[in-house]
Design a protein around this motif. Structure first.
Motif, PDB file in Angstrom:
ATOM      1  N   SER A  37       0.797  -1.220   0.000  1.00 49.02           N
ATOM      2  CA  SER A  37       0.000   0.000   0.000  1.00 49.02           C
ATOM      3  C   SER A  37       0.833   1.275   0.000  1.00 49.02           C
ATOM      4  O   SER A  37       1.995   1.291   0.422  1.00 49.02           O
ATOM      5  CB  SER A  37      -0.920   0.014   1.222  1.00 49.02           C
ATOM      6  N   SER A  38       0.199   2.356  -0.439  1.00 45.26           N
ATOM      7  CA  SER A  38       0.844   3.668  -0.385  1.00 45.26           C
ATOM      8  C   SER A  38       1.001   4.111   1.064  1.00 45.26           C
ATOM      9  O   SER A  38       1.927   4.861   1.391  1.00 45.26           O
ATOM     10  CB  SER A  38       0.011   4.695  -1.173  1.00 45.26           C
ATOM     11  N   ASP A  39       0.118   3.646   1.945  1.00 49.74           N
ATOM     12  CA  ASP A  39       0.236   3.952   3.377  1.00 49.74           C
ATOM     13  C   ASP A  39       1.544   3.403   3.938  1.00 49.74           C
ATOM     14  O   ASP A  39       2.218   4.060   4.734  1.00 49.74           O
ATOM     15  CB  ASP A  39      -0.938   3.352   4.156  1.00 49.74           C
ATOM     16  N   ALA A  40       1.886   2.172   3.544  1.00 54.46           N
ATOM     17  CA  ALA A  40       3.109   1.547   4.034  1.00 54.46           C
ATOM     18  C   ALA A  40       4.342   2.327   3.591  1.00 54.46           C
ATOM     19  O   ALA A  40       5.260   2.577   4.376  1.00 54.46           O
ATOM     20  CB  ALA A  40       3.192   0.103   3.542  1.00 54.46           C
ATOM     21  N   ILE A  41       4.365   2.733   2.327  1.00 57.96           N
ATOM     22  CA  ILE A  41       5.515   3.488   1.813  1.00 57.96           C
ATOM     23  C   ILE A  41       5.581   4.855   2.479  1.00 57.96           C
ATOM     24  O   ILE A  41       6.668   5.366   2.776  1.00 57.96           O
ATOM     25  CB  ILE A  41       5.417   3.635   0.280  1.00 57.96           C
ATOM     26  N   ALA A  42       4.434   5.452   2.741  1.00 61.03           N
ATOM     27  CA  ALA A  42       4.412   6.744   3.432  1.00 61.03           C
ATOM     28  C   ALA A  42       5.017   6.612   4.819  1.00 61.03           C
ATOM     29  O   ALA A  42       5.804   7.461   5.264  1.00 61.03           O
ATOM     30  CB  ALA A  42       2.977   7.263   3.528  1.00 61.03           C
ATOM     31  N   GLY A  43       4.675   5.526   5.517  1.00 57.75           N
ATOM     32  CA  GLY A  43       5.223   5.310   6.850  1.00 57.75           C
ATOM     33  C   GLY A  43       6.713   5.084   6.835  1.00 57.75           C
ATOM     34  O   GLY A  43       7.449   5.592   7.695  1.00 57.75           O
ATOM     35  N   LEU A  44       7.199   4.339   5.864  1.00 59.66           N
ATOM     36  CA  LEU A  44       8.623   4.045   5.764  1.00 59.66           C
ATOM     37  C   LEU A  44       9.437   5.272   5.371  1.00 59.66           C
ATOM     38  O   LEU A  44      10.569   5.455   5.827  1.00 59.66           O
ATOM     39  CB  LEU A  44       8.852   2.921   4.745  1.00 59.66           C
ATOM     40  N   SER A  45       8.881   6.107   4.519  1.00 54.66           N
ATOM     41  CA  SER A  45       9.622   7.271   4.014  1.00 54.66           C
ATOM     42  C   SER A  45       9.433   8.515   4.867  1.00 54.66           C
ATOM     43  O   SER A  45      10.130   9.517   4.686  1.00 54.66           O
ATOM     44  CB  SER A  45       9.222   7.565   2.569  1.00 54.66           C
TER      45      SER A  45
END
Length: 249
Positions: A37-45
Motif C-alpha cells: 500500500s501507499s500507506d506503508a511506503i508513506a510510513g517508511l519514508s
C-alpha cells in the motif's frame, strides 16, 4: 525511461514531502514492491500517503498501484539480465552475519530460549516461512515450539502466553509498515507477556519497543538497488547461527 530515472529527473520540481517519498523509493525500490500500500511506503519514508499518490501521478500513472506494477516489471527485467551477480549480494550479507553470530543479542536470545517453557514463532506474510523453519528446527533440537499462523495473528495468543514463554518474531520491517500485524504486540499485558525476540532487517523498527532482544540482520534486497532478491535465506542462516550458539550452551 525507467521509473527510477524519471523520479531522479523530477526531484528538483517536487515538494518536500514528495521528495522524501521519491528519495526513499529510489534508494529502496524493493520496498515499493514488497509492501502493498501507499500507506506503508508513506510510513517508511516519513511522508504522507497523499504525497506518495501525488508523486505517482506526476510520473504519469493513474495512481500508486499502476506505478508499483511498472517498477516491479523493471526490477524483474533487471534480475533476468544480471542474475549471475546475485550471489555477490548474498556473500556480502553472509560476511555481515559473521559478526552477528558472536553478538550480545544472539547470546541473550539463546539464554531466553534455553529457559523458556514453550516457544512460539511468528512471521507475517512471506516471513511466515522463516518462522515455520524456526519452529521446525527448534522442535528437531528438542525444544517445545510451535508456529503462530499469520492468518490467526498474535492477538489470539496474547491471552494464553505467559512470562515463562518465549515469542520469536520474524519481520523485515519490524512493524515499519503502518498496517503491520506486528503491532498487535501492544495487546500483550506487560506483566504477563512472554519474552520477545525480534529478528528484523530494519533499524529503529517500531516493534523494538516491545522486544526483550532485537537481532538486526542485513537486508540483502536493499543491497541490490535495482533487483528483486529474496531475504528469506538470510533469516534461515540466522536461525542456524542461533542454534549453533544454543548447542554450545
Amino acid at each position: 525511461m525507467s521509473v527510477t530515472r524519471a523520479m531522479k529527473d523530477l526531484l528538483p520540481e517536487l515538494t518536500r514531502s514528495e521528495r522524501k517519498a521519491a528519495e526513499y523509493m529510489i534508494n529502496h525500490p524493493i520496498d515499493v514492491v514488497r509492501y502493498s500500500s501507499s500507506d506503508a511506503i508513506a510510513g517508511l519514508s516519513g511522508c504522507s500517503r497523499s504525497a506518495v499518490v501525488r508523486l505517482a501521478k506526476r510520473l504519469g500513472f493513474s495512481g500508486f498501484h499502476e506505478f508499483k506494477i511498472q517498477l516491479a516489471k523493471e526490477l524483474n527485467e533487471y534480475v533476468s539480465d544480471s542474475s549471475t551477480f546475485i550471489s555477490d549480494y548474498y556473500m556480502k550479507a553472509l560476511d555481515q552475519l559473521k559478526s552477528i553470530e558472536k553478538s550480545e543479542s544472539v547470546y541473550e536470545a539463546s539464554k531466553l530460549l534455553k529457559t523458556a517453557r514453550h516457544i512460539y514463532a511468528y512471521g507475517y506474510s512471506h516471513s511466515q516461512y522463516s518462522a515455520r523453519q524456526f519452529a521446525f528446527r527448534m522442535v528437531r533440537s528438542g525444544f517445545s515450539a510451535e508456529l503462530i499462523d499469520h492468518a490467526v495473528g498474535l492477538k489470539e495468543y496474547a491471552r494464553i502466553t505467559s512470562v515463562q514463554d518465549a515469542l520469536v518474531i520474524f519481520s523485515i520491517s519490524g512493524g515499519a509498515q503502518s498496517d503491520s500485524p506486528v503491532m498487535d504486540l501492544k495487546l500483550f499485558d506487560p506483566d504477563k507477556k512472554p519474552k520477545i525476540i525480534l529478528f528484523t532487517m530494519t533499524s529503529r523498527a517500531p516493534a523494538e519497543k516491545y522486544a526483550d532482544v532485537v537481532i538486526s540482520l542485513p537486508c540483502v534486497s536493499r543491497m541490490a538497488p535495482s533487483a528483486i532478491i529474496d531475504d528469506a535465506p538470510i533469516f534461515f542462516i540466522a536461525i542456524e547461527l542461533l542454534l549453533e550458539v544454543l548447542a554450545e550452551k
